[in-house]
Design a protein around this motif. Sequence first.
Motif, short mmCIF file in Angstrom:
data_model
loop_
_atom_site.label_atom_id
_atom_site.label_comp_id
_atom_site.label_asym_id
_atom_site.label_seq_id
_atom_site.Cartn_x
_atom_site.Cartn_y
_atom_site.Cartn_z
N ASP A 37 0.86 -1.18 0.00
CA ASP A 37 0.00 0.00 0.00
C ASP A 37 0.90 1.23 0.00
O ASP A 37 1.38 1.65 1.04
CB ASP A 37 -0.92 -0.01 1.22
CG ASP A 37 -1.85 1.19 1.27
OD1 ASP A 37 -1.75 2.08 0.39
OD2 ASP A 37 -2.68 1.23 2.19
N SER A 40 0.34 4.23 2.37
CA SER A 40 0.53 4.04 3.80
C SER A 40 1.83 4.68 4.28
O SER A 40 2.82 4.73 3.55
CB SER A 40 0.56 2.55 4.14
OG SER A 40 0.89 2.35 5.48
N ASN A 99 -3.93 -0.19 9.46
CA ASN A 99 -2.96 0.21 8.44
C ASN A 99 -1.60 -0.40 8.80
O ASN A 99 -0.93 0.05 9.72
CB ASN A 99 -2.88 1.74 8.41
CG ASN A 99 -1.88 2.23 7.39
OD1 ASN A 99 -1.16 1.46 6.75
ND2 ASN A 99 -1.82 3.53 7.24
N ALA A 105 -6.20 -3.90 3.95
CA ALA A 105 -5.82 -3.84 5.36
C ALA A 105 -6.67 -4.82 6.18
O ALA A 105 -7.86 -4.99 5.90
CB ALA A 105 -5.98 -2.43 5.89
#
Length: 144
Positions: A37, A40, A99, A105
């Motif tokens: 991700d 993130s 996260n 997630a």
Amino acid sequence: MVPRIGDYVIVSCESAAARVVGIDRYITLEWPWGAIDNSSNFRWNGQVALPHGEAHEEWSPFRLDPAPSTLHVGDVCAVFIPPTRLYVGHYEEYQPPRNLGWAPAPTAGLYVVPPERMDVDMEYAGYMLYLGGSDPIRVEPLND
């Protein structure tokens, strides 16, 4: 089913192919589930390190085929969890999803311990599984 501390459950995860990228105290794999991700603040590199070897104090429910002792960097192996009876040491739900640097997630965390390791320091006895994300982990109640 919402697991409670002290419950016994059957945990499993379907098999997927993973490439070995490192071997030392841990065997490091390119994780076959989930994606990095990039939005993130946590920087997951797409890899997971699993403990291996008889002398290792840590434990994981994940198994490799072929066995870790036969693998070399660059090899491809199957990673999976065979149906395994485990003790629930901790359970937490994440709202919003947690996260951790990968997508999707996870929505829950389940710390599991094999019954034969109940006398080991809880920090090393079990393994935290993340549920509701990409890893196809299945948790079933055990009706003893």
